[in-house]
Design a protein around this motif. Structure first.
Motif, short mmCIF file in Angstrom:
data_model
loop_
_atom_site.label_atom_id
_atom_site.label_comp_id
_atom_site.label_asym_id
_atom_site.label_seq_id
_atom_site.Cartn_x
_atom_site.Cartn_y
_atom_site.Cartn_z
N LYS A 8 -8.33 -3.59 -6.82
CA LYS A 8 -10.18 -3.42 -6.96
C LYS A 8 -10.76 -3.98 -5.69
CE LYS A 8 -10.03 -3.43 -12.00
NZ LYS A 8 -10.58 -4.04 -13.12
N LYS A 9 -10.33 -5.17 -5.23
CA LYS A 9 -10.97 -5.77 -3.89
C LYS A 9 -10.86 -4.70 -2.72
CE LYS A 9 -10.00 -9.61 -0.61
NZ LYS A 9 -9.19 -10.91 -0.57
N ASN A 10 -9.66 -4.01 -2.81
CA ASN A 10 -9.38 -3.09 -1.56
C ASN A 10 -9.92 -1.66 -2.06
OD1 ASN A 10 -7.68 -4.31 0.32
ND2 ASN A 10 -6.52 -4.68 -1.37
N HIS A 11 -10.80 -1.53 -2.87
CA HIS A 11 -11.43 -0.36 -3.40
C HIS A 11 -10.35 0.64 -4.09
CE1 HIS A 11 -15.14 -2.26 -2.24
NE2 HIS A 11 -14.63 -2.69 -1.09
N ASP A 12 -9.14 0.37 -4.32
CA ASP A 12 -8.41 1.34 -4.78
C ASP A 12 -8.68 1.82 -6.29
OD1 ASP A 12 -6.72 0.98 -2.44
OD2 ASP A 12 -5.46 -0.40 -3.28
N ARG A 13 -8.18 3.10 -6.47
CA ARG A 13 -8.68 3.44 -8.03
C ARG A 13 -7.26 3.59 -8.90
NH1 ARG A 13 -11.77 8.71 -5.49
NH2 ARG A 13 -9.72 9.33 -5.22
N ARG A 26 0.78 -1.14 0.01
CA ARG A 26 0.03 -0.05 -0.13
C ARG A 26 0.78 1.29 0.15
NH1 ARG A 26 -4.81 -0.33 -1.09
NH2 ARG A 26 -5.74 1.16 0.63
N HIS A 42 -3.43 3.76 -2.02
CA HIS A 42 -3.51 2.87 -3.32
C HIS A 42 -2.60 1.82 -3.16
CE1 HIS A 42 -0.40 5.73 -4.41
NE2 HIS A 42 0.04 4.75 -5.05
N ASP A 78 -4.64 9.69 -1.36
CA ASP A 78 -5.42 8.70 -1.27
C ASP A 78 -4.28 7.45 -1.09
OD1 ASP A 78 -7.98 9.90 -1.79
OD2 ASP A 78 -7.54 9.86 -4.11
#
Length: 178
Positions: A136-141, A96, A106, A104
């Motif tokens: 995507k599973k971690n809602h990262d953009r 991360r 990511h 943010d």
């Protein structure tokens, strides 16, 4: 080592290879792969520095996946892994980070490596798909990574997969103080 289950949301995994999830005790093996990676690009890299890097950043929250030749693991009864697994032929180590512009959190690829004898089999692309699924599973953009300017094959892979430069790291060697 535990064989990673197939993810139906991802393209098929390259035939002849198996993806295995890393375990908390994999730090020494990760250090060996980092030494192999950096040794290719920068012969004479200090192995202690790479060991310190793994010790500093390696944690159970930083996912790790290994790539093995499929036939060495496929012969095992389902769910069992050999006591002495073969050497991995690839690795993906994620973590991360924080975007310096927006602030943010990511996903960041610490290390993506495929052994030269196993390149051009689709493993790098498959590992990038795995990285994106984790992000995507971690809602990262976004996902970030660092690649050396003279690693042309890696740069081409990343560009084909939609990665583009956001910043450039500049380096100026300095004379040591007297």
């Amino acid at each position: 080592m535990a064989i990673a289950p197939p993810d139906p949301s991802l393209p098929p995994w390259p035939p002849g290879y198996v993806l295995a999830s890393g375990l908390p005790g994999d730090g020494p093996l990760l250090t060996q792969l980092m030494q192999r990676t950096y040794g290719e690009l920068f012969p004479g890299t200090d192995p202690q520095h790479l060991q310190n890097t793994v010790q500093h950043y390696w944690a159970t929250a930083t996912p790790l996946w290994w790539v093995y030749r499929g036939e060495t693991l496929d012969s095992q009864p389902r769910g069992l892994v050999p006591r002495s697994p073969p050497d991995p032929v690839g690795v993906l180590w994620m973590g991360r980070a924080v975007d310096q512009v927006q602030g943010d959190r990511h996903s960041h690829i610490f290390l993506l490596y495929v052994d030269p004898q196993h390149r051009r089999q689709g493993l790098g692309t498959a590992l990038l798909h795995r990285a994106e699924a984790w992000a995507k599973k971690n809602h990262d953009r976004q996902i970030t990574l660092q690649v050396f300017c003279d690693n042309h094959s890696a740069l081409a892979l990343y560009r084909r997969q939609g990665y583009s430069p956001q910043a450039i790291t500049l380096v100026k060697p300095l004379e040591p103080p007297p």
